[in-house]
Design an enzyme around this catalytic site. Structure first.
Site, mmCIF file in Angstrom:
data_model
loop_
_atom_site.group_PDB
_atom_site.id
_atom_site.type_symbol
_atom_site.label_atom_id
_atom_site.label_comp_id
_atom_site.label_asym_id
_atom_site.label_seq_id
_atom_site.Cartn_x
_atom_site.Cartn_y
_atom_site.Cartn_z
ATOM 1 N N ASP A 78 -4.661 -10.713 0.141
ATOM 2 C CA ASP A 78 -3.322 -11.309 0.238
ATOM 3 C C ASP A 78 -2.570 -11.169 -1.090
ATOM 4 O O ASP A 78 -3.134 -11.450 -2.159
ATOM 5 C CB ASP A 78 -3.453 -12.789 0.605
ATOM 6 C CG ASP A 78 -2.104 -13.432 0.898
ATOM 7 O OD1 ASP A 78 -1.203 -12.729 1.410
ATOM 8 O OD2 ASP A 78 -1.961 -14.634 0.613
ATOM 9 N N HIS A 79 -1.315 -10.716 -1.009
ATOM 10 C CA HIS A 79 -0.476 -10.468 -2.192
ATOM 11 C C HIS A 79 -1.099 -9.442 -3.127
ATOM 12 O O HIS A 79 -0.913 -9.495 -4.342
ATOM 13 C CB HIS A 79 -0.193 -11.770 -2.960
ATOM 14 C CG HIS A 79 0.789 -12.657 -2.254
ATOM 15 N ND1 HIS A 79 0.468 -13.350 -1.119
ATOM 16 C CD2 HIS A 79 2.084 -12.953 -2.515
ATOM 17 C CE1 HIS A 79 1.518 -14.048 -0.722
ATOM 18 N NE2 HIS A 79 2.520 -13.814 -1.543
ATOM 19 N N HIS A 116 3.753 -4.865 3.857
ATOM 20 C CA HIS A 116 3.750 -5.323 5.255
ATOM 21 C C HIS A 116 3.321 -6.782 5.303
ATOM 22 O O HIS A 116 2.553 -7.242 4.462
ATOM 23 C CB HIS A 116 2.747 -4.535 6.098
ATOM 24 C CG HIS A 116 3.046 -3.086 6.213
ATOM 25 N ND1 HIS A 116 4.003 -2.582 7.066
ATOM 26 C CD2 HIS A 116 2.506 -2.012 5.581
ATOM 27 C CE1 HIS A 116 4.038 -1.263 6.956
ATOM 28 N NE2 HIS A 116 3.143 -0.884 6.057
ATOM 29 N N HIS A 118 0.853 -1.192 0.000
ATOM 30 C CA HIS A 118 0.000 0.000 0.000
ATOM 31 C C HIS A 118 0.887 1.240 0.000
ATOM 32 O O HIS A 118 2.112 1.151 0.072
ATOM 33 C CB HIS A 118 -0.967 0.013 1.204
ATOM 34 C CG HIS A 118 -0.345 0.348 2.524
ATOM 35 N ND1 HIS A 118 -1.077 0.768 3.614
ATOM 36 C CD2 HIS A 118 0.943 0.329 2.946
ATOM 37 C CE1 HIS A 118 -0.272 0.986 4.636
ATOM 38 N NE2 HIS A 118 0.948 0.718 4.269
ATOM 39 N N HIS A 164 4.993 0.237 -0.612
ATOM 40 C CA HIS A 164 5.794 -0.578 0.303
ATOM 41 C C HIS A 164 4.860 -1.653 0.850
ATOM 42 O O HIS A 164 3.640 -1.544 0.722
ATOM 43 C CB HIS A 164 6.384 0.275 1.436
ATOM 44 C CG HIS A 164 5.345 0.877 2.330
ATOM 45 N ND1 HIS A 164 4.673 2.037 2.018
ATOM 46 C CD2 HIS A 164 4.832 0.454 3.508
ATOM 47 C CE1 HIS A 164 3.808 2.307 2.976
ATOM 48 N NE2 HIS A 164 3.877 1.359 3.901
ATOM 49 N N GLU A 206 0.011 -4.482 11.696
ATOM 50 C CA GLU A 206 0.694 -4.061 10.473
ATOM 51 C C GLU A 206 2.186 -4.400 10.580
ATOM 52 O O GLU A 206 2.839 -4.717 9.593
ATOM 53 C CB GLU A 206 0.502 -2.562 10.260
ATOM 54 C CG GLU A 206 0.997 -2.069 8.921
ATOM 55 C CD GLU A 206 0.684 -0.605 8.727
ATOM 56 O OE1 GLU A 206 -0.060 -0.275 7.793
ATOM 57 O OE2 GLU A 206 1.177 0.223 9.522
ATOM 58 N N CYS A 255 5.921 6.408 4.191
ATOM 59 C CA CYS A 255 4.715 5.630 3.839
ATOM 60 C C CYS A 255 3.985 6.230 2.644
ATOM 61 O O CYS A 255 3.118 5.570 2.057
ATOM 62 C CB CYS A 255 3.765 5.536 5.025
ATOM 63 S SG CYS A 255 4.436 4.523 6.339
#
Ligand code: NI
Length: 139
Positions: A79-80, A41, A14, A39, A128, A33
């Site tokens: 996810d991913h 997490h 995100h 980037h 996170e 950020c």
């Protein structure tokens, strides 16, 4: 009253960026950020259901069914993925943990009655990073 929890894991990319503000203001608010090129997490999501045990099973909620539900309705969709670009329910929202957890609550709260007559959604906790997390109790 008993509280039963299931932890699921996902990773996602995100950036924190408010498109109605200038680039400078975004950097001021969000620092690295706000990095244009994203980037990622490794997130952990802990879902807690509360209730009294079903006399037939002794369960508040069948954790296998809860895991399947969380995966099908939430994890498979994020996810991913890139939370800003790929996720329908995050469209037009700032991709913060706070906004994400509210959307996850809405989805799970809607679907939980399909797997338990005795359990109600009590809380969500979204990590996170190992040190930063958000909790939500639906209000
Ligand atoms: Ni981030």
């Amino acid at each position: 009253m008993l509280y039963v929890s299931r932890k699921e894991h996902f990773n996602a990319a995100h950036k924190l960026y408010n498109p109605s503000l200038s680039k400078e203001r975004n950097v001021e608010l969000f620092g690295p950020c706000a990095n244009e090129n994203w980037h990622g997490h490794n997130f952990d999501l802990i879902v807690t259901v509360k209730g009294n045990p079903d006399p037939e099973t002794g369960f508040v909620v069948d954790l296998k069914k809860l895991s399947t539900l969380i995966r099908a309705e939430v994890i498979d969709k994020i996810d991913h993925k890139n939370l800003n670009m790929d996720v329908d329910f995050m469209r037009g929202k700032l991709a913060s943990c706070e906004n994400l957890i509210v959307e996850i609550w809405r989805i799970l709260n809607e679907h939980l009655p399909t797997i338990t007559a005795h359990g109600k959604l009590h809380s969500l906790r979204l990590y996170e990073t190992p040190r930063n997390y958000v909790e939500y109790y639906g209000e």
